[in-house]
Design an enzyme around this catalytic site. Structure first.
Site, PDB file in Angstrom:
ATOM      1  N   ARG A   1       0.829  -1.209   0.000  1.00 21.31           N
ATOM      2  CA  ARG A   1       0.000   0.000   0.000  1.00 21.31           C
ATOM      3  C   ARG A   1       0.864   1.261   0.000  1.00 21.31           C
ATOM      4  NH1 ARG A   1      -3.802  -3.231   3.336  1.00 21.31           N
ATOM      5  NH2 ARG A   1      -5.827  -3.168   2.257  1.00 21.31           N
TER       6      ARG A   1
ATOM      7  N   LYS B   1     -17.720 -38.905 -12.890  1.00 21.97           N
ATOM      8  CA  LYS B   1     -16.693 -37.902 -12.653  1.00 21.97           C
ATOM      9  C   LYS B   1     -17.180 -36.782 -11.741  1.00 21.97           C
ATOM     10  CE  LYS B   1     -13.116 -37.467 -14.293  1.00 21.97           C
ATOM     11  NZ  LYS B   1     -12.751 -36.967 -15.623  1.00 21.97           N
TER      12      LYS B   1
ATOM     13  N   SER C   1     -18.774 -34.186 -15.758  1.00 20.43           N
ATOM     14  CA  SER C   1     -18.282 -34.489 -17.105  1.00 20.43           C
ATOM     15  C   SER C   1     -19.459 -34.573 -18.064  1.00 20.43           C
ATOM     16  CB  SER C   1     -17.517 -35.821 -17.098  1.00 20.43           C
ATOM     17  OG  SER C   1     -17.325 -36.298 -18.416  1.00 20.43           O
TER      18      SER C   1
ATOM     19  N   ARG D   1       9.079  10.337 -18.715  1.00 17.09           N
ATOM     20  CA  ARG D   1       7.799   9.658 -18.888  1.00 17.09           C
ATOM     21  C   ARG D   1       7.894   8.781 -20.125  1.00 17.09           C
ATOM     22  NH1 ARG D   1       2.896  13.232 -19.307  1.00 17.09           N
ATOM     23  NH2 ARG D   1       4.242  14.969 -19.849  1.00 17.09           N
TER      24      ARG D   1
ATOM     25  N   ASN E   1     -15.077 -33.525 -11.120  1.00 14.47           N
ATOM     26  CA  ASN E   1     -13.809 -32.878 -11.439  1.00 14.47           C
ATOM     27  C   ASN E   1     -13.465 -31.758 -10.458  1.00 14.47           C
ATOM     28  OD1 ASN E   1     -13.457 -34.484 -13.751  1.00 14.47           O
ATOM     29  ND2 ASN E   1     -14.726 -33.111 -14.970  1.00 14.47           N
TER      30      ASN E   1
END
Length: 437
Positions: free
Chosen positions: A187, A280, A274, A313, A282
């Site tokens: 910060r 399945k 799936s 710049r 996942n």
């Protein structure tokens, strides 16, 4: 695929930009730049650089003006920055020529855009800290609740010695807790006001320039760097490095969860389906965390290149930040929230974990056996004997502890312990709760 999955109507549910999305819009950028002009005018009036009446008119217009970002597109394309087009539109909104002429007095486009970015980054960091805290809180709960749950530690991806699920959760959480502690420094670098003028010298404001910058910083709640930061890109580069750190720590936890699910040691409630295999489930969310962290490594590498700044710049370096920083913020925040969701959905199978990775031969006890044999045998011989017993266990299908007890009936073989695992898990849980308050 869409240009950005974060704004996609198809993929947006997975990549879920959440509370960051409103901060990374054209409208938010325009509104924050108007607030910068308001603070600049008030600070300049307080230092006697512009009339007080002009500052009040500019301040009112900054709060009331409704400027369509689309109307600035042509001018932005021509100038590469939106400030000239926005300045013309804002002066019209101010109305009277005399106060309108004092808008942007002595500042340059980068002052306005970088300070406006800092205002939005302040909010973005609060959102990301909230996501980080959610992940740490979930890890603390897992570490404390499963501090004594036995689990096979894995080295080189294979079972090594026993640990506990809580200790593994603490291992995941400590880097995230350290990243949280580092937020203050992030910060300090990122949330700075930029007021330097055309070439970083504040020449148009004369000796009052530094005082204007200090007043402006105070009004906006930003830090006064005390000098030009046009070519000092540590704020953005440091933020990106922190994001890489946080996303990488999240991905380490996610990778381990994927391995646990694959080994049958845990499942994820509500896991992905799936299209063709009904069995399945996942590991969608942890896979998303890993993908986002991998992308973040590449984004950060490119963004760190913006530190290489030409002159006072550098347009190319600046544009690099515009291209990459939004993806960095969105990806990291989503990695943190997806990790929290993963942990909340994690359902350990304690029986499967107690099986120590399917170690039916008890090979996970080899280290404890070699240590118990050290004393009755020299250390090197104890290790060699344990290796011979392990080879016999594999060949005969007989558990290693039984073979060791049979071969050395006078030696007391303690079970393989988990060392400091339980204490480490509880210590992390307590430390995390203390940090979060």
């Amino acid at each position: 695929m869409p240009a950005s999955p974060f704004s996609s109507r198809l993929h947006g549910g997975l990549f879920a930009p959440g509370a960051l999305a409103p901060l990374l819009t054209d409208g938010a950028e325009v509104r924050s730049m108007l607030l910068v002009w308001r603070a600049l005018a008030a600070a300049q009036a307080a230092e006697g650089l512009i009339p007080e009446t002009a500052a009040r008119a500019i301040g009112r217009a900054a709060l009331e003006a409704e400027i369509d970002p689309a109307a600035l597109a042509e001018g932005t394309a021509r100038s590469a920055v939106p400030v000239p087009a926005l300045l013309a539109a804002f002066r019209e909104a101010v109305g009277a020529p005399e106060p309108a002429g004092w808008v942007h007095w002595g500042a340059t486009s980068q002052d306005v855009m970088d300070t406006a970015l800092a205002l939005r980054l302040r909010q973005a960091l609060l959102v990301m800290e909230d996501g980080l805290d959610g992940a740490i809180r979930a890890l603390a709960a897992l570490a404390g609740g499963e501090a004594a749950t036995p689990l096979a530690a894995r080295t080189w991806a294979v079972p090594a010695v026993p640990t506990t699920l809580g200790a593994v959760a603490a291992e995941w959480g400590r880097p995230l807790l350290a990243a949280r502690a580092a937020l203050g420094a992030v910060r300090a670098d990122a949330l700075r006001v930029s007021l330097s003028g055309a070439a970083g010298t504040l020449s148009a404001m004369g000796p009052e320039g530094p005082a204007v910058r200090a007043r402006m910083a105070g009004a906006l709640g930003l830090l006064d760097p005390g000098a030009s930061i046009h070519a000092d890109r540590q704020g953005v580069a440091g933020l990106s490095a922190w994001c890489t750190r946080a996303a990488g720590a999240s991905a380490k936890a996610a990778e381990d969860v994927i391995a646990m699910v694959a080994a049958g040691e845990a499942r994820l409630e509500g896991a992905g389906a799936s299209s063709t295999m009904p069995q399945k489930a996942n590991p969608v969310l942890p896979s998303l965390v890993v993908a986002l962290a991998r992308a973040q490594v590449g984004l950060d590498a490119a963004l760190q290149g913006a530190r290489i700044h030409r002159g006072q710049r550098d347009g190319a370096a600046w544009m690099t930040e515009w291209l990459l920083l939004p993806q960095v913020l969105l990806g990291t925040n989503r990695a943190l929230t997806a990790l929290r969701e993963t942990l909340e959905a994690l359902r350990p199978d304690r029986a499967a974990m107690a099986a120590m990775g399917g170690d039916v031969l008890g090979l996970i006890h080899a280290e404890a056996i070699s240590l118990a044999l050290t004393g009755p045998l020299p250390r090197a011989e104890a290790q060699a004997e344990t290796q011979r017993l392990a080879a016999r266990a594999r060949a005969q299908g007989t558990p290693l502890p039984a073979l060791a007890a049979r071969a050395h009936p006078d030696v007391a073989f303690p079970p393989a312990g988990t060392g400091t695992a339980e204490a480490d898990a509880r210590a992390f849980a307590a430390r995390a709760r203390e940090a979060l308050g």
